[in-house]
Write a protein that holds these residues in place. Structure first.
Motif, PDB file in Angstrom:
ATOM      1  N   LYS A  40       0.840  -1.200   0.000  1.00 19.13           N
ATOM      2  CA  LYS A  40       0.000   0.000   0.000  1.00 19.13           C
ATOM      3  C   LYS A  40       0.876   1.252   0.000  1.00 19.13           C
ATOM      4  O   LYS A  40       0.611   2.214  -0.733  1.00 19.13           O
ATOM      5  CB  LYS A  40      -0.932  -0.018   1.220  1.00 19.13           C
ATOM      6  CG  LYS A  40      -1.861   1.178   1.318  1.00 19.13           C
ATOM      7  CD  LYS A  40      -2.962   0.933   2.342  1.00 19.13           C
ATOM      8  CE  LYS A  40      -2.424   0.723   3.728  1.00 19.13           C
ATOM      9  NZ  LYS A  40      -3.490   0.520   4.740  1.00 19.13           N
ATOM     10  N   LEU A  43       2.402   1.801  -3.475  1.00 13.91           N
ATOM     11  CA  LEU A  43       1.433   2.322  -4.439  1.00 13.91           C
ATOM     12  C   LEU A  43       1.172   3.807  -4.233  1.00 13.91           C
ATOM     13  O   LEU A  43       0.944   4.551  -5.197  1.00 13.91           O
ATOM     14  CB  LEU A  43       0.116   1.539  -4.336  1.00 13.91           C
ATOM     15  CG  LEU A  43       0.154   0.097  -4.873  1.00 13.91           C
ATOM     16  CD1 LEU A  43      -1.085  -0.668  -4.429  1.00 13.91           C
ATOM     17  CD2 LEU A  43       0.245   0.080  -6.398  1.00 13.91           C
ATOM     18  N   GLU A  56       0.707  -4.115  -7.727  1.00 13.63           N
ATOM     19  CA  GLU A  56      -0.715  -4.363  -7.522  1.00 13.63           C
ATOM     20  C   GLU A  56      -1.063  -5.841  -7.702  1.00 13.63           C
ATOM     21  O   GLU A  56      -1.931  -6.380  -7.013  1.00 13.63           O
ATOM     22  CB  GLU A  56      -1.557  -3.470  -8.456  1.00 13.63           C
ATOM     23  CG  GLU A  56      -1.718  -3.936  -9.893  1.00 13.63           C
ATOM     24  CD  GLU A  56      -0.473  -3.788 -10.769  1.00 13.63           C
ATOM     25  OE1 GLU A  56      -0.562  -4.077 -11.970  1.00 13.63           O
ATOM     26  OE2 GLU A  56       0.587  -3.379 -10.266  1.00 13.63           O
ATOM     27  N   TRP A  60      -2.368  -8.546  -4.627  1.00 11.85           N
ATOM     28  CA  TRP A  60      -3.539  -9.416  -4.705  1.00 11.85           C
ATOM     29  C   TRP A  60      -3.152 -10.886  -4.508  1.00 11.85           C
ATOM     30  O   TRP A  60      -3.773 -11.592  -3.709  1.00 11.85           O
ATOM     31  CB  TRP A  60      -4.253  -9.219  -6.043  1.00 11.85           C
ATOM     32  CG  TRP A  60      -5.316 -10.228  -6.339  1.00 11.85           C
ATOM     33  CD1 TRP A  60      -5.327 -11.156  -7.340  1.00 11.85           C
ATOM     34  CD2 TRP A  60      -6.552 -10.428  -5.626  1.00 11.85           C
ATOM     35  NE1 TRP A  60      -6.463 -11.917  -7.303  1.00 11.85           N
ATOM     36  CE2 TRP A  60      -7.234 -11.492  -6.265  1.00 11.85           C
ATOM     37  CE3 TRP A  60      -7.137  -9.830  -4.516  1.00 11.85           C
ATOM     38  CZ2 TRP A  60      -8.475 -11.953  -5.824  1.00 11.85           C
ATOM     39  CZ3 TRP A  60      -8.371 -10.291  -4.082  1.00 11.85           C
ATOM     40  CH2 TRP A  60      -9.028 -11.339  -4.736  1.00 11.85           C
ATOM     41  N   TYR A 101      -9.397  -3.246   0.290  1.00 13.94           N
ATOM     42  CA  TYR A 101      -9.469  -2.641  -1.048  1.00 13.94           C
ATOM     43  C   TYR A 101     -10.373  -1.413  -1.076  1.00 13.94           C
ATOM     44  O   TYR A 101     -10.106  -0.463  -1.813  1.00 13.94           O
ATOM     45  CB  TYR A 101      -9.909  -3.672  -2.077  1.00 13.94           C
ATOM     46  CG  TYR A 101      -8.747  -4.499  -2.586  1.00 13.94           C
ATOM     47  CD1 TYR A 101      -7.817  -3.961  -3.459  1.00 13.94           C
ATOM     48  CD2 TYR A 101      -8.560  -5.818  -2.172  1.00 13.94           C
ATOM     49  CE1 TYR A 101      -6.732  -4.689  -3.909  1.00 13.94           C
ATOM     50  CE2 TYR A 101      -7.476  -6.560  -2.613  1.00 13.94           C
ATOM     51  CZ  TYR A 101      -6.563  -5.993  -3.488  1.00 13.94           C
ATOM     52  OH  TYR A 101      -5.484  -6.717  -3.924  1.00 13.94           O
ATOM     53  N   VAL A 149      -5.352   1.654 -11.416  1.00 13.46           N
ATOM     54  CA  VAL A 149      -5.234   0.959 -10.125  1.00 13.46           C
ATOM     55  C   VAL A 149      -6.579   0.932  -9.406  1.00 13.46           C
ATOM     56  O   VAL A 149      -6.912  -0.044  -8.708  1.00 13.46           O
ATOM     57  CB  VAL A 149      -4.111   1.575  -9.263  1.00 13.46           C
ATOM     58  CG1 VAL A 149      -4.531   2.883  -8.618  1.00 13.46           C
ATOM     59  CG2 VAL A 149      -3.646   0.587  -8.192  1.00 13.46           C
ATOM     60  N   TYR A 152      -8.453  -1.836 -10.959  1.00 14.01           N
ATOM     61  CA  TYR A 152      -7.914  -3.099 -10.454  1.00 14.01           C
ATOM     62  C   TYR A 152      -8.504  -3.429  -9.075  1.00 14.01           C
ATOM     63  O   TYR A 152      -8.880  -4.577  -8.811  1.00 14.01           O
ATOM     64  CB  TYR A 152      -6.386  -2.994 -10.380  1.00 14.01           C
ATOM     65  CG  TYR A 152      -5.680  -4.317 -10.247  1.00 14.01           C
ATOM     66  CD1 TYR A 152      -5.423  -5.113 -11.356  1.00 14.01           C
ATOM     67  CD2 TYR A 152      -5.261  -4.774  -8.999  1.00 14.01           C
ATOM     68  CE1 TYR A 152      -4.772  -6.329 -11.223  1.00 14.01           C
ATOM     69  CE2 TYR A 152      -4.602  -5.984  -8.866  1.00 14.01           C
ATOM     70  CZ  TYR A 152      -4.365  -6.756  -9.984  1.00 14.01           C
ATOM     71  OH  TYR A 152      -3.726  -7.965  -9.852  1.00 14.01           O
ATOM     72  N   CYS A 153      -8.595  -2.411  -8.235  1.00 10.10           N
ATOM     73  CA  CYS A 153      -9.204  -2.608  -6.901  1.00 10.10           C
ATOM     74  C   CYS A 153     -10.670  -3.004  -7.028  1.00 10.10           C
ATOM     75  O   CYS A 153     -11.148  -3.901  -6.317  1.00 10.10           O
ATOM     76  CB  CYS A 153      -9.086  -1.334  -6.073  1.00 10.10           C
ATOM     77  SG  CYS A 153      -7.405  -0.909  -5.572  1.00 10.10           S
TER      78      CYS A 153
END
Length: 440
Positions: A40, A43, A56, A60, A101, A149, A152-153
């Motif tokens: 985190k 990012l 990322e 995951w 997330y 991103v 993606y989340c």
């Protein structure tokens, strides 16, 4: 940069140790939480660098997905005496993952001052000024990277909801993801998975082709589509009598399976004839909603381009001719079969539109017809195709257009303000590679 590299090294060390089976449950949990914090931080510190290093994806896989897979296997093991306890652990972990997330999206939006259409602003709950909690220097990223991103989340929030059997919630997250960056294919692949679980085969195929026919296709969708088509070709029954709606859709998908896999083309030709013979009755009775016809047309367009092994529009006659010379005879036949089938559908849709102007303008077949006309406008060489020339499409199209009378010049409403407004079928197929130029 040195501090970022140092954080990445710490994360890599934890990533290597998290799969160590000798560690206890509590120790592994602590390591995983530390790994989440480091990823985190990466990012938020330098998003561009983090995405370049695929942070990322590691977040995951190593912090969530691998452990979810292990717990899912254990809950399905009937010899596991602690299945109930494992199931409770899985539910707790999924809830934790979902919370992580959701918080990450919030942090990204706050840190990079990103306003997302689905995100409720803090001012709604009385917070007038948001502040980032990160106490380090932040490298400003591109907006496209921020959107990626966040998408993606959202995709993984959808996955987590799906694992929790919250299908409607999963679908909502996937739709938010698709709306955020519509030219990325992953959300459509996930929507296909949801539709497959519901047994809706036509929509499943539609979302797979949507996932592939984009600027940034999702490669796994190609494998998923091929697996589905392979299953469909294993049992193709003989069709007799009037076809029901479900038989029509199944036969339609079996036809596409044969074309896509370039196999059993004689059977594909027979299926095409049966479908075209049965279609008029279903158009007259309006058995297929407008959206289903739009999906059918999109799948046809995708199949024609797949048969030609095309990845982009042919911009000149020379390119198109040289390309066609390289196609094998089976591929050429596949394209001819699908082109002929598509022309047959277009002709039948035009034939069965009402003659009265008002009914015609609102008729459910027009969105599908409009999309096919867009495709021909982008592929003008196909207007010279002998299959089209030998059909009655142009005659029927002329009749339809003549029945749509333009408004009188005096007292007619100004419709120029709607020129750039997308129609529902355009929105449904936004960023669809083979029609994208028509939507500009």
């Amino acid at each position: 940069m040195s501090s970022i590299i140092q954080v990445l090294r710490q994360a890599d060390a934890l990533k290597a140790s998290i799969s160590d089976s000798s560690k206890g449950v509590s120790e592994t949990w602590v390591v995983r939480q530390r790994l989440e914090d480091l990823y985190k931080k990466l990012l938020l510190m330098d998003l561009e660098y983090a995405l370049d290093k695929k942070v990322e994806q590691d977040l995951w896989n190593y912090a969530f997905k691998n452990h979810i897979n292990i717990l899912q296997i254990q809950t399905k093991d009937r010899q596991n005496n602690k299945r109930g306890e494992t199931h409770a652990t899985l539910n707790l972990f999924l809830e934790t993952a979902s919370g992580f997330y959701l918080q990450l999206i919030q942090l990204i939006c706050t840190t990079f001052k990103l306003d997302l259409p689905f995100r409720r602003k803090s001012s709604c709950v009385g917070i007038m000024k948001e502040k980032s909690t990160l106490r380090v220097k932040i490298a400003p990223p591109k907006k496209s990277s921020c959107l990626y991103v966040c998408q993606y989340c959202l995709v993984h929030l959808g996955d987590i909801a799906r694992y929790r059997q919250q299908v409607e919630q999963a679908q909502t997250f996937y739709w938010h993801a698709a709306n955020l960056v519509p030219f990325n294919g992953q959300p459509y692949n996930q929507l296909a998975i949801v539709e497959a679980a519901r047994g809706n085969k036509l929509t499943t195929v539609f979302y797979y082709i949507r996932s592939l026919a984009l600027r940034h296709p999702f490669p796994a969708a190609a494998t998923n589509l091929e697996k589905m088509y392979t299953k469909l070709t294993k049992d193709i029954p003989e069709l007799k009598g009037k076809l029901s709606v479900s038989e029509m859709i199944t036969s339609f998908l079996q036809l596409h399976a044969c074309i896509h896999l370039c196999t059993e083309l004689d059977r594909a030709a027979a299926l095409s004839s049966k479908l075209l013979a049965a279609l008029p009755a279903h158009v007259t009775s309006q058995s297929f909603p407008s959206l289903i016809l739009v999906q059918i047309v999109a799948i046809n367009i995708f199949s024609m381009h797949h048969a030609q092994r095309m990845t982009q529009y042919q911009d000149s006659e020379e390119q198109s001719n040289s390309f066609n010379e390289e196609l094998g005879s089976e591929e050429l036949r596949s394209f001819s079969l699908m082109f002929s089938f598509t022309i047959g559908i277009l002709d039948l849709l035009l034939q069965n539109t009402p003659k009265q102007e008002q009914k015609l303008k609102e008729f459910f077949t027009l969105p599908a017809v409009k999309l096919l006309l867009d495709w021909f406008r982008l592929n003008p060489l196909q207007l010279q195709n002998p299959i089209l020339k030998s059909s009655s499409v142009m005659t029927n199209l002329s009749k339809v257009l003549n029945n749509i009378r333009p408004p009188d010049s005096e007292g007619s409403p100004n419709i120029s303000k709607y020129d750039d407004l997308p129609l529902p079928e355009d929105t449904e197929l936004r960023c669809f590679q083979y029609l994208e130029k028509a939507h500009r």
